[in-house]
Design an enzyme around this catalytic site. Structure first.
Site, PDB file in Angstrom:
ATOM      1  N   CYS A  91      -2.595   8.882   2.214  1.00 54.77           N
ATOM      2  CA  CYS A  91      -2.231   8.459   1.156  1.00 54.77           C
ATOM      3  C   CYS A  91      -3.419   8.824  -0.035  1.00 54.77           C
ATOM      4  O   CYS A  91      -3.069   8.996  -1.232  1.00 54.77           O
ATOM      5  CB  CYS A  91      -1.975   6.968   1.135  1.00 54.77           C
ATOM      6  SG  CYS A  91      -3.379   6.049   2.122  1.00 54.77           S
ATOM      7  N   GLU A  96       0.970  -1.096  -0.007  1.00 55.25           N
ATOM      8  CA  GLU A  96       0.040   0.006  -0.069  1.00 55.25           C
ATOM      9  C   GLU A  96       0.803   1.216  -0.044  1.00 55.25           C
ATOM     10  O   GLU A  96       1.583   1.495   1.132  1.00 55.25           O
ATOM     11  CB  GLU A  96      -0.818  -0.131   1.280  1.00 55.25           C
ATOM     12  CG  GLU A  96      -1.969  -1.126   1.389  1.00 55.25           C
ATOM     13  CD  GLU A  96      -2.936  -0.879   0.411  1.00 55.25           C
ATOM     14  OE1 GLU A  96      -3.170   0.204  -0.298  1.00 55.25           O
ATOM     15  OE2 GLU A  96      -3.996  -2.052   0.120  1.00 55.25           O
TER      16      GLU A  96
END
Ligand code: NAD
Length: 501
Positions: A265, A231
């Protein structure tokens, strides 16, 4: 013993210390986790669900202490810490209750082998190494940990060196509530400790962090062929069309671009607005950004706190100066408004893809807005990125169709970050944003060994899996191809059935 000294990004005061564990200590934690994975993995889903519900309740009961610690270490306002804890608790609850259904054995069609029962089943992998970042130091790793635990694995968690204390506290709560010792352990330290975990004898590494470190983790894991889930970063685009609700779009953009100081993010990192509404949108955006209140960590009424690391402040300044030198216009904020770890939210216009601010991950409270002349141009620019994590579309009736054209793991329609708040939706990206999925059923299966079982239930006249074939075997197999796949009666009937259905 070498140790990490954690300082408040808001005040510089020491918050606490954590040991830097050596590779040998990481290996020892993995060995203990291996032992724990036996009894933990052997529990029924109902038993694990109950244990994880106890863990969740204990976390919820400790919420005030956890929120204070999170704000102290990370610099985010207290309200944002509570939001992060709520998201975390919802993942633990979802993983605990969903695992039994998502990981139940499934019968599938045996196809041409009609005399077989075909089943897919899921078993725990064993030990999962989780390496986490500092920006959402609880929600992000627990988005892997909860699903790994619910699927029956033990976990060794290496938190960021900037925010290890909250992880240590969560592991203490796990130790006090989970019935099997060492089911969730934390190993503190910096990059070397993370690298040791990536090299250790774990069954999967779930890494969240930058693309550069993700590559190093993948290379280290390759030594043992340990599978990895990455990720990584993002450069999430937002598209605003001329028929969008501009006030709502601006409100969502302010939140999506600035929550957690833009250190998410899935922050909105670039905005493409139809030329016809560009100026109106920017005015509305600027109005709303000017209403925000700065404040120190732990201040209840603050909208934004300190940036977590001086290193990130440097990157944001560099991106702003690069953009301004190439012609970007500052509408609010700007590099002159940076003071220590505090960056005033900044809006830029006149931006393009020659600037770092439109192509590299900025990870700060900056919203660059580009004017576009057509929807195709907006989609083309949104997709002109090495990243592909989240995205957002604000539009009228075309919104959903536009969303489908964006190359990203996730898209919010007439909203921002919604996909991150729904635990049943898989979360992850494409390209430099990584691969694999956390959350949802996909997240549970990521931490499972998929097993295919083919069980023969009866014999058929044609058996393709034996050398003991009758003399006319070739004739029979030819006939079968003609009947099933060619123009034979069986194939014609199958076609008809397919058309009716
Ligand atoms: P980072 O890559 O610097 O560090 C992440 C973790 O890796 C830390 O725990 C660090 O100690 C560890 N590490 C460092 N070197 C290592 C090595 N050689 N081997 C193994 N581990 C090592 O990332 P960061 O600055 O902590 O986090 C910010 C980044 O994380 C941003 O790019 C952000 O977009 C990304 N992020 C992604 C998601 C997502 O779900 N996709 C969520 C949050 C943050």
């Amino acid at each position: 013993m070498a140790e990490l000294v954690i300082k408040s990004p808001a005040t510089g005061a020491e918050v606490g210390r954590a040991p830097i564990l050596s590779p040998a200590e990481v290996d020892a934690a993995v060995a203990r986790a291996r032992v724990a994975s036996g009894p933990w993995g052997a529990m029924t889903f109902a038993q694990r669900s109950e244990a994880l519900s106890d863990f969740r309740r204990a976390l919820a009961n400790a919420a005030d202490e956890l929120a204070e610690l999170l704000s102290a270490e990370n610099g985010k306002p207290l309200a944002e810490s509570y939001v992060e804890l709520i998201a975390t608790l919802s993942h633990v609850g979802h993983a605990a209750t969903r695992a039994e259904k998502a990981l139940a054995p499934r019968k599938v069609s045996p196809g041409i082998l009609a005399n077989f029962r075909a089943t897919i089943s899921y078993a725990p992998l064993g030990v999962i190494g989780v390496i986490g970042p500092w920006n959402y130091p609880v929600q992000t790793p627990v988005g892997s940990i909860a699903y790994a635990l619910a699927a029956g694995n033990a976990v060794v968690w290496k938190p960021s060196e900037l925010t290890p204390l909250i992880a240590v506290r969560i592991a203490e709560i796990a130790a006090a509530t989970l019935p099997v010792r060492d089911t969730l352990q934390v190993v503190t330290g910096a990059g070397e400790t993370g690298a040791a975990l990536a090299r250790a004898a774990v069954d999967k590494i779930a890494f969240t962090g930058s693309a550069a470190t993700g590559k190093r983790v993948m290379m280290a894991a390759a030594e043992r062929l340990t599978p990895v889930l990455l990720e990584l970063g993002g450069k999430d685009p937002m598209i605003v069309t001329d028929d969008a609700d501009l006030e709502k779009a601006a409100e969502a953009c302010v939140f999506g671009g600035l929550t957690n100081n833009g250190q998410a993010c899935v922050s909105i990192e670039r905005v493409y607005v139809a030329a016809a509404v560009h100026d109106k949108f920017v005015d509305e955006l600027a109005k709303q950004v000017r209403e925000l209140k700065p404040g120190a960590a732990g201040n209840d009424s603050a909208d934004f706190g300190a940036m977590t690391s001086p290193g990130q402040v440097k990157i944001v300044r560099d991106h702003l100066e690069d953009a301004i030198a190439k012609g970007a216009k500052v509408i609010v904020g700007g590099p002159s408004e940076i003071e220590g770890n505090y960056i005033k939210p900044t809006i830029l216009t006149n931006v393009d893809h020659t600037m770092k601010i439109m192509v590299e991950e900025t990870f700060g409270p900056v919203i660059p807005v580009a004017k576009v002349n057509s929807l195709d141009e907006a989609v083309r620019l949104a997709n002109d990125s090495k990243f592909g994590l989240g995205s957002s579309v604000f539009a009228g009736s075309q919104a959903r169709a536009i969303a489908d054209r964006i190359r990203a793991g996730m898209t919010s329609v007439n909203s921002v970050m919604g996909f991150a708040g729904i635990p049943s939706l898989p979360f992850g990206g494409v390209g430099d944003s990584g691969f694999g999925r956390i959350h949802g059923d996909e997240g549970l299966r990521e931490f499972s060994r998929v097993k295919s079982t083919a069980e023969q239930t009866m014999s058929l006249p044609i058996n393709m899996m034996t050398f003991r074939q009758p003399k006319n075997a070739v004739q029979r197999l030819k006939g079968m191809i003609h009947q099933v796949y060619g123009d034979g009666t069986v194939a014609r009937v199958q076609d008809l059935v397919r058309k009716w259905l």
